[in-house]
Motif scaffolding. Structure first.
Motif, PDB file in Angstrom:
ATOM      1  N   ASP A  66       0.850  -1.190   0.000  1.00  0.00           N
ATOM      2  CA  ASP A  66       0.000   0.000   0.000  1.00  0.00           C
ATOM      3  C   ASP A  66       0.889   1.245   0.000  1.00  0.00           C
ATOM      4  OD1 ASP A  66      -1.574   2.164   0.746  1.00  0.00           O
ATOM      5  OD2 ASP A  66      -2.947   0.922   1.917  1.00  0.00           O
ATOM      6  N   ASN A 102       0.245   4.315   0.280  1.00  0.00           N
ATOM      7  CA  ASN A 102      -0.086   5.287   1.330  1.00  0.00           C
ATOM      8  C   ASN A 102       0.521   4.889   2.660  1.00  0.00           C
ATOM      9  OD1 ASN A 102      -1.605   6.894  -0.376  1.00  0.00           O
ATOM     10  ND2 ASN A 102      -3.444   5.649  -0.054  1.00  0.00           N
ATOM     11  N   HIS A 103       0.364   3.608   2.982  1.00  0.00           N
ATOM     12  CA  HIS A 103       0.935   3.131   4.236  1.00  0.00           C
ATOM     13  C   HIS A 103       2.447   3.259   4.206  1.00  0.00           C
ATOM     14  CE1 HIS A 103      -2.686   0.570   5.716  1.00  0.00           C
ATOM     15  NE2 HIS A 103      -2.944   1.861   5.588  1.00  0.00           N
ATOM     16  N   ALA A 149       4.186   5.402   2.589  1.00  0.00           N
ATOM     17  CA  ALA A 149       4.549   6.812   2.756  1.00  0.00           C
ATOM     18  C   ALA A 149       4.442   7.224   4.228  1.00  0.00           C
ATOM     19  CB  ALA A 149       3.635   7.683   1.902  1.00  0.00           C
ATOM     20  N   LEU A 150       3.388   6.742   4.876  1.00  0.00           N
ATOM     21  CA  LEU A 150       3.202   7.101   6.285  1.00  0.00           C
ATOM     22  C   LEU A 150       4.295   6.489   7.162  1.00  0.00           C
ATOM     23  CD1 LEU A 150      -0.682   6.792   6.636  1.00  0.00           C
ATOM     24  CD2 LEU A 150       0.688   8.885   6.758  1.00  0.00           C
ATOM     25  N   ASP A 181       4.845  -5.997   5.501  1.00  0.00           N
ATOM     26  CA  ASP A 181       3.413  -6.254   5.590  1.00  0.00           C
ATOM     27  C   ASP A 181       3.202  -7.751   5.376  1.00  0.00           C
ATOM     28  OD1 ASP A 181       0.747  -5.869   5.767  1.00  0.00           O
ATOM     29  OD2 ASP A 181       0.495  -4.898   3.823  1.00  0.00           O
ATOM     30  N   LEU A 182       2.085  -8.284   5.854  1.00  0.00           N
ATOM     31  CA  LEU A 182       1.840  -9.713   5.626  1.00  0.00           C
ATOM     32  C   LEU A 182       1.197  -9.951   4.270  1.00  0.00           C
ATOM     33  CD1 LEU A 182       0.422 -11.709   8.656  1.00  0.00           C
ATOM     34  CD2 LEU A 182       2.623 -11.923   7.521  1.00  0.00           C
ATOM     35  N   ARG A 183       0.183  -9.156   3.967  1.00  0.00           N
ATOM     36  CA  ARG A 183      -0.561  -9.357   2.731  1.00  0.00           C
ATOM     37  C   ARG A 183       0.044  -8.511   1.632  1.00  0.00           C
ATOM     38  NH1 ARG A 183      -6.495 -11.370   2.962  1.00  0.00           N
ATOM     39  NH2 ARG A 183      -5.981 -13.196   4.173  1.00  0.00           N
ATOM     40  N   SER A 193       1.306  -5.579  10.364  1.00  0.00           N
ATOM     41  CA  SER A 193       0.136  -6.055   9.621  1.00  0.00           C
ATOM     42  C   SER A 193      -1.127  -5.324  10.038  1.00  0.00           C
ATOM     43  CB  SER A 193      -0.028  -7.553   9.884  1.00  0.00           C
ATOM     44  OG  SER A 193      -1.233  -7.985   9.341  1.00  0.00           O
ATOM     45  N   SER A 194      -2.090  -5.308   9.150  1.00  0.00           N
ATOM     46  CA  SER A 194      -3.397  -4.743   9.502  1.00  0.00           C
ATOM     47  C   SER A 194      -4.199  -5.757  10.300  1.00  0.00           C
ATOM     48  CB  SER A 194      -4.192  -4.418   8.247  1.00  0.00           C
ATOM     49  OG  SER A 194      -3.499  -3.531   7.459  1.00  0.00           O
TER      50      SER A 194
END
Lengths: 461, 149
Positions: free
Chosen positions: B12, B14-15, B17-18, B60-62, B90-91
């Motif tokens: 992602d 956006n993520h 970048a954050l 990230d996991l996914r 992870s989310s």
């Protein structure tokens, strides 16, 4: 489901397969033929030589009457076992009668025949195995046949009757008896065959049912997995953009906050607030879904400690609030610890929230006995609610207050209800506007409501 | 070529970048390499200089193509690279994900917080623990140990 009547051939095939009843019944059929002869002979004697009728052949007459009774009886459908018994009785009776008859008729070999008859009668009474019994029946048949024809021959000559007449009568009655025996056998066979078929059908149906259950279970698990995948992607895919929204709004506030006026900054804060609120809602819904999915794993749980922990958690979250909390001591329940924790946290958070405007907020949690069951409760002196809505508040998204009054997602109490119901309990509330509210729940009041899940979790890794 | 890179595998943008923003806010000097899927991360780490240059893998996991678990499985089997700390971000708070990640020897499993402030705090903590608490590079210390022998 209608079942086809078995055809004659099928019944015969079935009867043939039942070896033992067939052998005995056949022997009985043979005996019937001979007895038929005896009956006709006795009748002839009575008709044409009544003077000597009640001498040595009286037993024949008695037997003839007995045979008639048997014939009448055979007209009714009887089971295979009954056919065997009748056949056996016929054999024994025939042996006895022929032996007497032979002895009384003063024929030279009468004493040997008498002895043979007595032996056979005795032997036939012994409960041998089916093969020996059948063998005996056949042997007796032969002996009886020989004796009967000897006696019959004497009388035929003495009467001077044409040989054909008693022979025809003998043949006719024999055929009749053989036929009735056969019909009995067939009736019993049909009955038996229908029973066997019904059993087979039941077995088949059971098998089908089991297959269908397995199929449905598999389907259910597939749906469950699908649902799990769905909640997973809800958690992941719905929350990801929210995180970005909040993150970038925060980034704008941090980096360009000074370039905006207060209204602009306020708008950005509103974006953040909304994103966070939606995030919380998704969280709550996921928890609710989890309640439905997880297996209830019960063990002894210190409910007092769970109450106390939840209070500590709330105190941490809203640091400056002073709430008087009373927790009943030493309450132990048999429940799923994590689910119960979830329910208690929701109930207390609720009480915590709605006492927000009180000067002296007070929350009381504990247990009491009511009609032999334990009722647990959380009581607060908050804004309360109108008792008319007591049912409504446990439904998802049902709320009695606006966000401006009290924030909330409308999922918390629904989660409580689910947890309690999965424990076979009940949750209810009573309140009074401006005075406060009490939430009650029971555990184990009804049977556990999650049989459906029992198999489900085993499949999962 | 830069050394001591934080490798960020996150699909992602956006993520990503954050996360970069938070890491840089905590330590403006840190160097971050962002790769957008697991395949690229493996290719980089198994490449010539990749593993020597990397201090930490944030993942990230996914992810498309090759998910986090698969990356973990492959990395933790490679002798040269298995000591590289891997932090899963992870989310998902699903217990199954957490267990699987640890089964594949993730060093840490963290659920992405919802708001940026918590995110910032979390990444500062990660950075402090894995990069600044004076941990020698595990790979380097292992070779140094061997040389000393």
């Amino acid at each position: 489901m209608s079942r086809a009547e078995p055809t004659r051939d099928e019944i015969r095939e079935h009867v043939r397969r039942q070896r033992r009843p067939m052998l005995v019944a056949r022997a009985a059929g043979g005996v019937g033929i001979i007895l038929g002869g005896v009956v006709s002979f006795c009748l002839a004697k009575l008709l044409f030589e009544p003077a000597t009728a009640f001498s040595w052949y009286t037993p024949f007459l008695a037997l003839a009457l007995l045979q008639l009774a048997v014939l009448v009886y055979l007209r009714r459908p009887v089971s295979g076992l009954q056919v065997e018994r009748i056949a056996l009785f016929d054999v024994v009776a025939a042996c006895a009668v022929i032996s007497w008859g032979g002895a009384l008729s003063q024929r030279t070999h009468s004493s040997q025949l008498f002895l043979l008859g007595v032996c056979m009668s005795a032997a036939a009474l012994v409960p041998w195995g089916p093969r020996i019994q059948a063998l005996l029946a056949v042997t007796v048949l032969v002996a009886v046949q020989v004796n009967a024809f000897l006696v019959a021959g004497d009388f035929l000559s003495a009467l001077g009757f044409p040989t054909m007449v008693p022979m025809v009568i003998l043949l006719a009655t024999s055929i009749y008896i053989a036929d009735s025996l056969d019909r009995t056998r067939m009736a019993a066979g049909k009955e038996e065959l229908l029973r066997v078929r019904a059993e087979e059908e039941t077995r088949e149906l059971n098998k089908k049912l089991e297959e269908r259950v397995a199929e449905r279970t598999a389907e259910y698990h597939a749906v469950n997995r699908e649902l799990e995948a769905f909640t997973y992607s809800v958690a992941h895919d719905l929350r990801a953009p929210l995180r970005s929204m909040d993150g970038f709004a925060a980034a704008v506030l941090d980096d360009y906050g000074s370039a905006l006026d207060e209204t602009g900054r306020q708008f950005l804060r509103r974006i953040r607030g909304s994103a966070q609120k939606l995030g919380n809602l998704i969280d709550d819904l996921l928890k609710l879904a989890q309640v439905a999915r997880l297996r209830v794993e019960r063990r002894a749980v210190d409910l007092s400690a769970v109450f106390a922990d939840a209070v500590v958690k709330l105190e941490k979250l809203s640091g400056d609030r002073e709430v008087e909390v009373l927790v009943g001591e030493g309450i132990t329940v048999h429940a799923d610890a994590s689910l119960l924790r979830l329910a208690v946290e929701n109930l207390l958070a609720n009480a915590w929230k709605f006492t927000g405007n009180e000067d002296a907020p007070r929350i009381e949690c504990g247990a009491m006995e009511d009609a032999g069951r334990s009722v647990y409760f959380v009581r607060d002196n908050g804004v309360g609610f109108d008792d008319a809505y007591a049912e409504k508040i446990f439904k998802v998204f049902e709320r009695l207050h606006t966000d401006a009054q009290f924030e909330g997602t409308g999922v918390g109490l629904a989660t409580v209800r689910h947890v309690v119901e999965r424990h076979g309990g009940r949750v209810w509330a009573s309140g009074e506007t401006g005075v406060g509210a009490v939430f009650y729940f029971t555990l184990d009041e009804f049977g556990e409501a999650d049989e459906l899940d029992e198999g489900g979790d085993d499949v999962e890794v | 070529m830069e050394d001591n890179v934080i490798l960020l595998a996150e699909d992602d943008p956006n993520h990503a970048a954050l996360i970069q923003r938070c890491l840089l806010a905590h330590n403006p000097q840190c160097r971050i390499l962002h790769l957008s899927d697991g395949e690229q991360a493996i290719a980089f780490l198994l490449g010539e200089q990749g593993h020597r240059r990397t201090r930490l893998l944030l993942m990230d996991l996914r992810m498309p193509k090759c998910d986090g678990l698969e990356v973990l499985r492959q990395l933790k089997q490679q002798a040269g690279i298995k000591h590289l700390p891997v932090v899963i971000l992870s989310s998902s708070a699903a217990e199954r994900d957490l267990r699987q990640a640890y089964r594949y020897c993730a060093n840490s499993y963290l659920v992405k917080p919802h708001d940026l402030n918590s995110f910032q705090a979390l990444l500062s903590m990660i950075s402090q623990y894995w990069l600044e608490s004076n941990n020698p590079h595990p790979e380097l210390s292992a070779s140094a140990y061997q040389e000393a022998l």
